[in-house]
Design a protein around this motif. Structure first.
Motif, PDB file in Angstrom:
ATOM      1  N   ARG A  94       0.848  -1.203   0.000  1.00 28.86           N
ATOM      2  CA  ARG A  94       0.000   0.000   0.000  1.00 28.86           C
ATOM      3  C   ARG A  94       0.875   1.241   0.000  1.00 28.86           C
ATOM      4  O   ARG A  94       1.605   1.472   0.957  1.00 28.86           O
ATOM      5  CB  ARG A  94      -0.841   0.011   1.285  1.00 28.86           C
ATOM      6  N   ALA A  96       1.574   5.256   0.156  1.00 32.24           N
ATOM      7  CA  ALA A  96       0.937   6.403   0.800  1.00 32.24           C
ATOM      8  C   ALA A  96       0.484   7.401  -0.259  1.00 32.24           C
ATOM      9  O   ALA A  96       1.147   7.575  -1.285  1.00 32.24           O
ATOM     10  CB  ALA A  96       1.921   7.065   1.756  1.00 32.24           C
ATOM     11  N   LYS A  97      -0.638   8.056  -0.009  1.00 33.22           N
ATOM     12  CA  LYS A  97      -1.076   9.106  -0.936  1.00 33.22           C
ATOM     13  C   LYS A  97      -0.088  10.252  -0.894  1.00 33.22           C
ATOM     14  O   LYS A  97       0.245  10.847  -1.907  1.00 33.22           O
ATOM     15  CB  LYS A  97      -2.470   9.588  -0.530  1.00 33.22           C
ATOM     16  N   GLN A  98       0.373  10.539   0.323  1.00 30.63           N
ATOM     17  CA  GLN A  98       1.384  11.575   0.529  1.00 30.63           C
ATOM     18  C   GLN A  98       2.719  10.899   0.803  1.00 30.63           C
ATOM     19  O   GLN A  98       2.911  10.394   1.896  1.00 30.63           O
ATOM     20  CB  GLN A  98       1.020  12.400   1.777  1.00 30.63           C
ATOM     21  N   THR A 101       6.005   6.660   1.601  1.00 30.43           N
ATOM     22  CA  THR A 101       5.374   5.451   2.119  1.00 30.43           C
ATOM     23  C   THR A 101       6.291   4.902   3.207  1.00 30.43           C
ATOM     24  O   THR A 101       7.488   4.759   2.993  1.00 30.43           O
ATOM     25  CB  THR A 101       5.246   4.403   0.993  1.00 30.43           C
ATOM     26  N   ASP A 232       2.579   2.832   6.712  1.00 29.01           N
ATOM     27  CA  ASP A 232       1.546   2.368   5.784  1.00 29.01           C
ATOM     28  C   ASP A 232       1.505   0.851   5.762  1.00 29.01           C
ATOM     29  O   ASP A 232       0.462   0.248   5.513  1.00 29.01           O
ATOM     30  CB  ASP A 232       1.842   2.908   4.383  1.00 29.01           C
TER      31      ASP A 232
END
Ligand code: GTP
Ligand code: GTP
Ligand code: MG
Ligand code: MG
Lengths: 324, 293
Positions: A94, A96-98, A101, A232
């Motif tokens: 997964r 990270a959007k920001q 990660t 994450d």
């Protein structure tokens, strides 16, 4: 002697076929064979119980009794159930959007965390990411040096603001069980994430010290690292050779650091690796990767179907089904 | 304590029902299996116990438990010699070689052993024949520094481990050490090239000195694969003793029962933590009590 389950099952069903009809006691005998095979493969007892009772339930049902080839049907049920538990939820890392990660590694002593940090770093780099490793094991002698060498071999930078346990330094903290800390791993982990941000690296992998499932103090430390860096992914790295301790250990790490995925290490050995089934079964967390050697590139995405036939020592399940 | 209850409960059920309930026996067997003793050994022990219970007609749980304990201790054979060579022999240092699969605790055990021997006023020298794993020699050297002994190592990554081992033994002889302990790289027993390398380390050392002790380090969390490890290592180097590490965790280390029987060599030491003092002699009774606990 019949050294594996496929031999045993083949024999059981050869006898059956001559009788022409499957009875419940035939099924029970088969279930006993499966139980022994799973225990020999180091699947943990509670998981063996749950698994065999599930298989028994299905095997006593119509799908086996009415099958033209009952042996084939039982093998298929066993294999299906195994693959489902092992691979029901396989998924990629997964991100990270920001960025960055944040990936945290955790596990027992010597399970393969530090080695994995290098492998994961290398693998991510190959995919165009810009990873950084963080040396937050300040406990094992020269763990920091080890990570630095591992990073160098992988071509991935290592953030190591503390030297950790090296000659000439005195222990800062005494933990239970003779373990000593030479600096604050929580601070190092936090600084590592900040440093990755500053350098605009998009993934940061935090190596942590090995710890025992029952070591509450060190488990709390791992939990504190987790809260400090809000990863994450928290990857639980576990040795494929582990025996019956797999369940206790997985549960303790699940409670302690709430890991999000599992990495099975040392799969290049010849252990059957029943722990994979135990851990997936009791925690419901996906097994994401397999570590298959000591070199940086010995790393792959986990394959549930291969693991199922490895645990059962069945070789090619399809061949067997044709014979049954 | 959990399995202790299971043991108690199952035997009570067995007595309470007035007949030998298969399920209750299975629970006893499960207690043994949960300690990594293996299905075969567990089944044999329970069968033996069953026979004795029916022959002698006991109804006392403590008696049955005592019998099982006796049988287990007998399996482990308390009469075996569990001492470690650590004295000079015929005017040369004793030589110890430490082997095992990856991450079991070899380097840590070398450090702890050195500590014990230093406390007994022996002059100890360490040899870092793991030239492969990242910072392995540094790790051993840090251990050496903490317990106050020197380490012979190569500064070249990937140096020939047999040559380093040879140099360490030679240095030990020249400095009148009492004992030289050689740490080796972890290697999986199914890797023929790495096992060949280990065989070579042994042969090269033997050009300079007999090897007095080869310790196979097994991790207590190891399951049934431990038997294969022991089998192959014993073929390649002449294993003289087993060290069971990480017994401070939840794992009971039951696999060593089979390993000891298979190799015919005793478990000599147990590792009980990461600190320098966390090494103890193996005590069969203590081990069995923990197994049944
Ligand atoms: N054969 C093999 N060896 C491995 C694998 N992964 C790690 N190792 C070896 O296992 C040993 C322990 O690995 P580490 O990465 O140091 O383990 P760790 O979990 O960081 O250990 P601690 O930090 O002491 O808890 C080393 O000898 C590694 O080279 C693998 O997949 N296969
Ligand atoms: N809790 C506990 N940890 C131990 C024990 N023995 C070793 N360890 C830890 O296990 C990890 C691996 O130990 P090492 O001594 O590096 O193992 P090794 O066999 O030399 O590993 P490789 O050389 O990489 O194959 C380290 O984190 C040690 O601190 C023990 O008895 N108990
Ligand atoms: Mg590490
Ligand atoms: Mg080592």
């Amino acid at each position: 002697m019949f050294n594996n389950l496929s031999d045993r099952l083949t024999l059981t069903f050869k006898n059956l076929r001559s009788k022409g009809r499957v009875t419940d006691s035939d099924i029970n005998a088969t279930i006993r064979d499966i139980r022994v095979a799973l225990l020999d493969a180091d699947v943990s007892l509670p998981v063996v119980r749950a698994f065999t009772s599930r298989v028994r339930e299905r095997a006593l049902g119509a799908e086996v009794h009415e099958a033209l080839n009952p042996g084939q049907q039982v093998v298929k049920i066993v294999n299906d159930e195994l693959v489902e538990i092992l691979g029901g939820q396989t998924r990629p890392i997964r991100l990270a959007k920001q960025p960055p990660t944040v990936i945290m590694l955790a596990g027992l002593q010597g399970s393969g965390k530090t080695t994995l940090a290098g492998k994961l770093g290398y693998w991510l780099k190959q995919q165009g990411h810009t990873p950084m490793l963080v040396a937050a094991d300040l406990q094992r002698p020269n763990a920091v040096t080890q990570l630095e060498v591992v990073g160098e071999r992988a071509g991935v930078p290592v953030f190591a603001p503390e030297r950790g346990n090296v000659a000439g330094y005195d222990a800062a903290v005494e933990y239970g069980s003779g373990t000593r800390g030479y600096g604050d791993p929580i601070t190092v982990a936090r600084q590592g994430v900040a440093e990755a941000q500053r350098q605009q690296r998009d993934v940061v992998i935090v190596d942590t010290a090995g710890r025992l499932a029952i070591d509450t103090e060190l488990m709390q430390q791992a939990a504190d690292i987790r809260s400090a860096i809000e990863p994450d992914e928290v990857l639980f790295v576990v040795d494929a050779m582990i025996g019956q301790a797999a369940v206790d250990t997985a549960v303790a790490f699940s409670d302690g650091v709430d890991f999000t995925g599992v990495v099975l290490s040392k799969l290049d050995g010849d252990a059957r690796g029943g722990a994979a089934l135990s851990i997936a079964h009791v925690t419901g967390r996906p097994i994401m990767f397999a570590s298959t050697g000591e070199q940086t590139k010995d790393f792959e995405v986990f394959h549930p179907d291969r693991m199922a036939s490895r645990i059962l020592d069945m070789g090619d399940v399809l061949t067997l089904i044709e014979q049954a | 304590a959990r399995s202790n209850t299971a043991f108690g409960r199952s035997l009570l059920a067995l007595l309470g029902g007035g007949k030998l309930d298969e399920e209750a026996w299975e629970d006893v067997e499960d207690t043994l299996i949960a300690s990594d003793l293996g299905v075969e050994a567990a089944t044999q022990l329970v069968d033996k116990l069953k026979q004795r219970v029916s022959a002698e007609g006991t109804t006392d749980e403590e008696t049955m438990r005592g019998w099982l304990r006796e049988d287990l201790i007998e399996l482990i054979d308390p009469s075996m010699d569990r001492r470690i060579s650590s004295r000079r022999l015929e005017d040369r240092p004793a030589v110890l070689l430490v082997v095992g699969v990856n991450g079991t605790g070899k380097t840590t055990t070398v450090g702890k052993l050195a500590r014990v021997m230093v406390a007994e006023e022996r002059k100890v020298l360490l040899g870092a024949a793991d030239t492969f794993r990242a910072a392995a020699a540094d790790q051993l050297q840090t251990w050496g520094a903490r317990v106050g002994v020197d380490t012979i190592r190569s500064d070249k990554e990937g140096a020939d481990p047999a040559a380093v081992a040879f140099d360490a033994v030679k240095a030990g002889q020249e400095s009148d050490a009492d004992v030289v302990i050689i740490d080796t790289a972890g290697r999986l027993h199914n890797k023929a090239n790495l096992m060949d390398e280990l065989g070579k380390i042994k042969r090269v050392i033997e050009k300079r000195s007999p090897i007095d002790e080869v310790l196979l380090v097994l991790d207590a969390t190891t399951g049934q694969n431990g038997l294969k490890q022991a089998e192959v290592f014993a073929q390649v180097v002449n294993v003289t003793g087993i060290v069971l590490t990480k017994l401070d965790g939840t794992a009971k280390g039951g696999i060593v029962v089979g390993v000891q029987r298979q190799l015919g060599v005793p478990v000599k030491l147990v590792g009980l933590g990461e600190g320098p003092d966390d090494l103890a002699p193996f005590d069969p009774a203590t081990f069995v009590d923990a197994l049944l606990d």
